[in-house]
Design a protein around this motif. Structure first.
Motif: not given
Length: 216
Positions: A202-210
């Motif tokens: 993941m890149t800086e500032g990216e989020t993931r809802l899993l």
């Protein structure tokens, strides 16, 4: 919307994918260690999920039991944006009920996580029978075709272990919205053939809802 098999003509023989939910029971077939229901998230679900990501800190929620009203009420109380949660909750319950029905169980383990870094960045195989994974926001899980996997490299990192990936170009990625059933080494008959996968970088500032679901 084309099926994954159509959009990815080189889908390996141990994987099956379609846009119809009837693809998920194929995980019971010996030939497959991943079954993918490819779907595009409805706009209201995508917006509901995105609202839960507008926070500075990662968070996680877990539930063991039935995906019932008590589950929905408990999760709603703990979400960052409960006022926007209904479409996401409804979708989660629909999926959870389908998984519980498929595996003939009333008890499932549900986990919802907001991540800002890779949770399991190294390719690995889960030590359990089966797990459902779906990403509501951000990049999806990555997995390896068998022909691009050196299983001798699995396990704890060790300077003497070979590289797991033998062909970087063969790495596959689930799309946001896809629902995948993944066999682990705990599935009878797949002790040496569980799916090898990892969390995406993941890149800086990216989020993931899993969301993951483990049938109990």
């Amino acid at each position: 919307m084309p099926s994954l098999a159509t959009s990815h003509p080189h889908l390996p023989r141990h994987a099956t994918a379609d846009t119809d939910i009837s693809v998920l029971p194929r995980i019971f077939e010996d030939a497959y260690n991943i079954a993918i229901l490819q779907r595009r998230l409805p706009a209201d679900v995508a917006l509901s999920a995105q609202a839960q990501c507008l926070t500075q800190r990662p968070w996680q929620y877990s539930w063991l039991g039935s995906p019932d009203e008590a589950f929905m009420a408990d999760l709603r109380r703990q979400l960052p944006a409960p006022e926007a949660a209904t479409p996401l909750l409804d979708d989660m319950v629909t999926i959870a009920e389908a998984i519980a029905f498929l595996f003939d169980t009333e008890t499932i383990g549900i986990r919802l996580r907001l991540l800002n870094s890779a949770m399991c960045p190294r390719f690995h195989c889960d030590n359990l029978p089966v797990r459902m994974v779906t990403t509501y926001h951000g990049p999806g899980s990555e997995w390896l075709p068998e022909h691009a996997t050196n299983r001798a490299g699995l396990g704890a990192p060790n300077p003497n272990r070979p590289e797991i990936v033998t062909d970087d170009s063969a790495i596959q990625r689930l799309a946001a919205g896809d629902i995948a059933l993944i066999k682990g080494s705990g599935w009878e008959g797949s002790e040496e053939h569980g799916l090898v996968h990892r969390s995406p970088s993941m890149t800086e500032g990216e989020t993931r809802l899993l969301m993951t679901i483990d049938p109990a």
